[in-house]
Design an enzyme around this catalytic site. Structure first.
Site, short mmCIF file in Angstrom:
data_model
loop_
_atom_site.label_atom_id
_atom_site.label_comp_id
_atom_site.label_asym_id
_atom_site.label_seq_id
_atom_site.Cartn_x
_atom_site.Cartn_y
_atom_site.Cartn_z
N TYR A 12 92.93 106.91 150.09
CA TYR A 12 94.19 107.65 150.58
C TYR A 12 95.36 106.50 150.47
CZ TYR A 12 93.66 112.38 152.05
OH TYR A 12 93.73 113.66 152.13
N ARG A 33 98.77 114.97 134.03
CA ARG A 33 99.49 116.19 134.78
C ARG A 33 100.17 115.57 136.25
NH1 ARG A 33 98.58 120.67 131.88
NH2 ARG A 33 99.86 121.74 133.09
N LYS A 49 104.16 116.52 129.54
CA LYS A 49 104.61 117.26 128.26
C LYS A 49 104.75 116.37 127.14
CE LYS A 49 105.85 121.31 131.04
NZ LYS A 49 106.17 120.91 132.47
N THR A 84 108.16 116.57 134.80
CA THR A 84 106.63 116.37 134.75
C THR A 84 106.17 115.33 133.71
OG1 THR A 84 106.39 117.82 132.94
CG2 THR A 84 105.88 118.86 135.29
N ASP A 141 116.31 118.98 135.31
CA ASP A 141 114.93 119.26 135.11
C ASP A 141 114.44 119.09 133.62
OD1 ASP A 141 112.29 119.94 134.83
OD2 ASP A 141 112.51 121.64 136.47
N GLU A 194 98.83 107.34 151.89
CA GLU A 194 100.01 108.08 152.55
C GLU A 194 101.28 107.00 152.71
OE1 GLU A 194 99.19 110.78 155.59
OE2 GLU A 194 98.18 111.97 154.25
N1 DSN Z 1 104.63 126.01 132.66
C1 DSN Z 1 105.48 125.12 132.18
C2 DSN Z 1 105.65 125.49 130.82
O1 DSN Z 1 104.85 126.06 130.17
O2 DSN Z 1 107.12 125.25 130.28
C3 DSN Z 1 106.78 125.17 132.87
O3 DSN Z 1 106.32 124.77 134.25
#
Ligand code: DSN
Length: 422
Positions: free
Chosen positions: A56, A237, A231, A228, A202, A58
């Site tokens: 943990y 993730r 991707k 994120t 974003d 925090e």
């Molecule tokens: N779920 C993502 C996507 O597939 O683009 C976006 O949050």
């Protein structure tokens, strides 16, 4: 492949181990075209599954509410330094659990419930958390939405400016989940300045392209970059928020204690490794190859008569409107899945159909590029898509089985990173 790649798991929980082994086989044998997915490296996988899970933490490095952070602080500080270096930003927070919590933290930092926020409409290619009605961001805040032009499928920056000046949103988002074209961050910045809005890019979908120099960077133009990490960036993730120094305190306070508790240290470690990988010359090659593959695939699909939103792509993503092929997106996506080609059904701009049964499918090239496929492979990928979509329209299951076998052969010749070999 078998669950023997995870011997402790196999001994403890053979049922669960069998599900994971089956997923490894599925990911190895199928052509994965969902543009928000990828294959992480074995190094990222290893870093993401360690004893860091047990801790943990925090707070932030040097300022924690728990002791025993000697190693965790080094892991997080390393991830932060790597993010700052790779994206050219003053400040990085690597603790958001994923993209939606990261975006929610931006609201916590800069707005109050009821304030007006602005983003691209979800059916036009935006994201739920950019103020869309069914999301908390669209019910706790007053979301106003822009879209694309009906004739070009491109963002109409004049219309964005008109809306921004009429509504004066507290926060303005650019970026989304189904945008096949380059985002003009400078144009958004000029509009946000006029409207007095905090501008958030974003870049979840294109973070890896930005890191590899295959898409312009928002860093010099926007107040906050949200992304994120799993991707095109090819990490675990998770998510990151990056900003100029003037916003650092507000962002950190919003993530913790504003919204989250302890960070997922094992994910932070995986992010650090992914950022290290993304800083290597090979990743620059990868990012440009993702775009080259997407452009080659778009050309091959156009040659087969498919309608592509905006007429093609500048990045990793292609949005296909299947109306003219006489088949709905969901039926096509499910047929493609049976043919070993994994996509998602998707709304297209001005879609007359419902989101759960829309007109389009969304595809992309990050995963196939990670397994070494090149532009010369894209004509056959387009041919498979075409045959499977036609088979879907006719209900021709044997044709789908033939495509699946051909896909399997090409995938076997191009093993994916991070997966155990058969
Ligand atoms: N779920 C993502 C996507 O597939 O683009 C976006 O949050």
């Amino acid at each position: 492949m078998s669950a023997n790649h995870h011997p402790a798991l196999l001994a403890t929980d053979p049922e669960l181990a069998s599900f994971i082994a089956a997923e490894e086989t599925l990911q190895a044998q199928t052509l994965r075209l969902i543009p928000s997915e990828n294959y992480v490296s074995a190094a990222v996988l290893e870093a993401s599954g360690t004893v860091l899970q047990n801790k943990y933490s925090e707070g932030y490095p040097g300022r924690r509410y728990y002791e025993g952070q000697q190693n965790i602080d080094r892991v997080e500080a390393l991830a932060v330094e790597r993010a700052k270096g790779l994206f050219g930003v003053d400040h990085a927070n690597v603790q958001p659990y994923s993209g939606s919590p990261a975006n929610l933290a931006v609201y916590v930092a800069f707005a109050k419930p009821g304030d007006t926020v602005m983003g691209m409409a979800l059916p036009m290619g935006g994201h739920l958390t950019h103020g869309w009605g069914v999301s908390a961001t669209g019910s706790w805040f007053r979301g106003v939405q822009y879209g694309v032009r009906a004739d070009t499928g491109l963002i109409d920056y004049d219309a964005v400016r008109d809306l921004a000046l009429a509504e004066r949103p507290k926060i303005m988002f650019c970026g989304g989940t189904a945008l096949p074209r380059t985002i003009d961050f400078a144009a958004f910045a000029s509009i946000a300045r006029e409207a007095g809005s905090v501008l958030v890019a974003d870049v979840a979908h294109i973070a890896g392209l930005i890191a590899g120099g295959a898409h312009p960077s928002p860093a010099a133009h926007v107040d906050v970059v949200s992304t994120t990490t799993h991707k095109t960036l090819r990490g675990p993730r998770g998510a990151m928020l990056m900003c100029r120094e003037e916003h650092a305190k507000a962002i950190d306070k919003a993530v913790f204690p504003g919204l989250q508790g302890g960070p997922h240290n094992q994910t932070t470690a995986g992010i650090a490794v992914a950022l290290h990988e993304a800083a290597q010359p090979a990743f620059t090659t990868y990012a440009h190859a993702v775009v080259a593959n997407a452009k080659a695939l778009a050309e091959a699909l156009l040659a087969r008569g498919f309608d592509l939103v905006s007429g093609g792509t500048d990045n990793h993503l292609i949005l296909m409107d299947l109306t003219s092929r006489g088949v709905a997106g969901k039926i096509a996506a499910k047929a493609l899945d049976r043919a070993g080609i994994v996509v998602n059904y998707n709304t297209v701009p001005f879609d007359p159909r419902k989101p759960f049964d829309p007109s389009g499918i969304r595809i992309g090239t990050p995963s196939l590029t990670s397994r070494g496929l090149a532009p010369e492979h894209m004509p056959v990928v387009a041919e498979w898509i075409s045959r499977a979509v036609d088979a879907a329209a006719k209900g021709d299951e044997p044709a789908l089985a033939v495509v699946r076998a051909e896909v399997g052969d090409l995938m076997a010749a191009h093993p994916a990173p991070g997966l155990p070999l058969a």
